[in-house]
Scaffold this motif. Structure first.
Motif: not given
Lengths: 396, 307
Positions: A52, A81, A85, A87, A89, B199-201, B203-206, B220
């Protein structure tokens, strides 16, 4: 499952160097914890491993192969995390399925409407559903699959985040303070559960925390970080009993280590608060040192005949039931108290005899004392057995 | 007996009166706001509804109740139907146009590292200006004889386009001005929504493999902007329904009634022809249309984005 190596990684944000030439080898299947105060760079290491955050110099190797050029999804690592983190939705099932959906469906198949035209899609999604359910059963969240994250408790969200990590069978699990947002009781419970999960999966875990208790109780090995460097890497026992740096001694252990200033004498003994401790360090006469004494190295009863004693006055008592922490102000010592750990019976005996009133003689187990130089580095000791025999009995 | 009864009854009375006193205090605190709402919103609306059943003309000494006469008149009024359909066409163009372009602009501006605030100011400027004044400017800019656009077209050897004079183009031209005016405001709302996405979202998506720009947006950004989008769509719809300034300044409903809109119709009936009764009835229809649409949107969209 895989081993992982961090090879001389540095990372700078603007003018601030967050990682200074960090190297670390994590063994296959190991539970390794990076612990340190906030801002020590431990989370940055995790983000560099995950891809990251690109490092400035150095390499990350997974199973001996460089992964620096790979994107996060190609490194086959999973991350949990602190904020979970999830989602918000998506349902729990969709959250857990996310990595598999991304791996197995092509971009066109993931498009809304158009994606449904693919004949492959239904088959792939059925497979994903089965795997998601299997993982959910392992984590005992199979009843919650249809819910949204907002409808879950903190502990349940934590499990969903773990499920999303587990479902892809990653080579390495990266965990960034996963328990910090849970309440104290649940945290203790999840600690045991994570250890059990690690044992069952046999995967490599890299765990970041600022909580030394988590580090001590869960890890195979602990790397203690400060200001962008790993100060000491070792088993929890090594870090506790054999700290190589004063910062390690101070960080590990609760309540913390007692640190008393001392003066090295010609014999190698150290004079602390006017009392000679026969620790026999290899240091120049007259140098100033710090002596680290864990609460259990201090005692109300003599460790052995003739062991050194510090005259002190009792300041406060903290009774935990099975054991008691006593705070003493040393008569000829610093203003802040030292903490002594006593068994309940030893404390009761002392109180009964009235020997806790006025000046108390606190015995010091010098064998377990650690000595640090002015820079905080540990000073080696000469073989201890010989010194015990030669020790001069301090006047009482 | 009276002496005996007194100590027994007193505490009971005190217990029962305590909540009543608290309720009274609460009502007193709410009273100023209530008076304002009643005086500034409820009473005028009621007056309009009542006037809608009359044939009152501004300054008239004699007037009478005509029941649903005004509404009957509406059904046979070609201007009314033209203004309804023109308004809906205008809304149908302005809402998607200004919401989607604002979303695109917000995402582009949000990704900028430098000059972010400069772009924000540029796009927000139309919001801070007076639309009446800007209408005059647009009128000049797009004037087929004097305007700079016409000058450019002439230099290229193309025939001048009279956007406000062409019955087929006038509504498009007005819609473009409407979009231009609303983009900045909607962009600011979307920017606020974007900064609220953790922003974590991403990162998690990546890590999960959703690092393609399309996936980042679809998995996202867009879902997380759901609540913002509902708000933007509803407020934009209401604003678009109230189109008036540009029509009043630039086209006055023309050419041949192709830019007649509801508010302009109400304005003409009420303040040019002094038909207050009829204008009130038109206002009631306008109010009902806007409220029904806003409630429907909020209801359906909110259910879709709720998490």
């Amino acid at each position: 499952m895989a081993s992982l190596s961090i090879d001389r990684v540095t990372k700078t944000f603007g003018h601030q160097t967050v990682l200074k030439d960090v190297s670390l080898d994590v063994r296959d299947g190991e539970f390794l914890t990076l612990v340190g105060a906030s801002g020590c760079g431990k989370s940055t290491i995790l983000r560099v491993i995950a891809g990251l955050e690109p490092q400035d110099t150095g390499s990350i190797l997974i199973d001996g192969g460089r992964v620096d050029h790979l994107r996060p999804k190609q490194r086959n690592v999973a991350m949990v995390f602190q904020s979970y983190a999830l989602y918000p939705h998506m349902s729990v099932a969709d959250n857990i399925a996310m990595p598999l959906v991304m791996q197995r469906l092509r971009l066109a198949e993931r498009l809304p409407l158009v994606g449904r035209l693919s004949p492959r899609r239904g088959r792939v999604m059925a497979g994903v559903k089965g795997e998601v359910e299997a993982v959910a059963r392992q984590l005992q969240i199979d009843q919650l699959l249809a819910r949204r994250p907002a409808q879950l408790s903190g502990g349940q969200r934590q499990r969903v985040a773990l499920g999303r990590a587990m479902v892809r069978h990653p080579q390495v699990f990266l965990m960034d303070e996963p328990l910090s947002n849970l309440d104290a009781k649940l945290r203790v419970h999840m600690r045991a559960e994570l250890t059990e999960l690690h044992r069952r999966l046999g995967s490599t875990f890299i765990y970041v925390t600022h909580d030394q208790v988590e580090a001590m109780t869960m890890s195979d090995r602990v790397a203690l970080m400060d200001e962008g460097r790993i100060i000491q890497l070792g088993t929890p026992n090594e870090l506790y009993h054999d700290p190589l740096d004063l910062r390690v001694a101070r960080f590990i252990g609760s309540p913390g280590v007692n640190v008393l200033p001392g003066l090295v004498l010609a014999s190698g003994a150290v004079e602390v608060c006017g009392v000679k401790l026969p620790v026999e360090v290899e240091a120049k006469e007259g140098s100033i040192v710090d002596v680290g004494l864990r609460p259990e190295t201090l005692s109300l009863d003599a460790h052995h005949p003739g062991c050194p004693r510090l005259a002190a006055r009792l300041q406060s008592v903290e009774n935990l039931g099975a054991e008691v922490f006593l705070r003493f102000i040393i008569e000829a010592g610093p203003a802040e108290p030292v903490i002594l750990r006593a068994s309940l019976e030893s404390y009761e005996r002392g109180r009964h005899h009235g020997s806790l009133d006025g000046v108390v003689q606190v015995s010091v187990d010098t064998q377990r004392a650690t000595v640090f130089d002015a820079e905080g580095r540990r000073i080696a000791r000469r073989p201890v057995e010989a010194s015990v025999v030669r020790l001069s009995v301090p006047a009482e | 007996m009276a002496v005996l009864a007194a100590p027994g009854t007193q505490p009971i009375r005190r217990l029962s009166s305590q909540p009543r006193v608290e309720a009274f205090t609460g009502q007193m605190f709410a009273l100023p706001a209530l008076l304002l709402i009643v005086g500034l919103l409820i009473v005028p609306i009621l007056v309009v509804i009542v006037l809608g059943f009359s044939d009152y003309q501004l300054g008239a000494i004699e007037w009478s109740w005509i029941g649903l006469g005004n509404y009957q008149r509406m059904l046979d009024d070609p201007v009314f139907w033209r203004s309804i359909s023109n308004t809906f066409l205008y809304v149908a163009a302005v809402v998607p146009g200004s919401v989607l372009s604002a979303l695109v602009v917000a995402i582009l501006v949000n990704d900028r590292k430098h000059f972010k605030s400069v772009y924000q100011i540029i796009y927000f400027l139309p919001v801070t200006t007076t639309l009446i004044a800007m209408s005059v400017v647009w009128h000049f800019v797009l004037n087929p004889q004097l305007g700079p656009i016409a000058g450019v077209l002439r230099a290229l050897g193309l025939p001048p386009v009279d956007l406000f004079g062409d019955p087929d183009l006038v509504l498009i031209a007005l819609s473009l001005i409407g979009i231009w005016q609303l983009v900045g405001f909607n962009m600011v709302l979307f920017l606020a929504g974007l900064t609220a996405i953790p922003h974590d979202l991403y990162d998690a998506a990546a890590i999960d493999g959703a690092d393609h720009p399309w996936d980042r947006f679809a998995r996202v950004t867009w879902p997380m902007l759901g609540p913002t989008t509902v708000f933007v769509v509803v407020t934009t719809t209401i604003t678009a329904f109230r189109v008036f300034d540009t029509v009043a300044v630039i086209t006055r409903g023309g050419p041949i009634g192709r830019s007649e809109v509801m508010l302009y119709d109400i304005y003409l009936e009420g303040f040019q022809y002094f038909e207050i009764g009829y204008a009130s009835a038109l206002t009631v229809v306008f109010l009902v249309v806007v409220v029904v649409l806003a409630v429907l949107q909020a209801f359906f969209l909110d259910r879709k984005v709720h998490y």
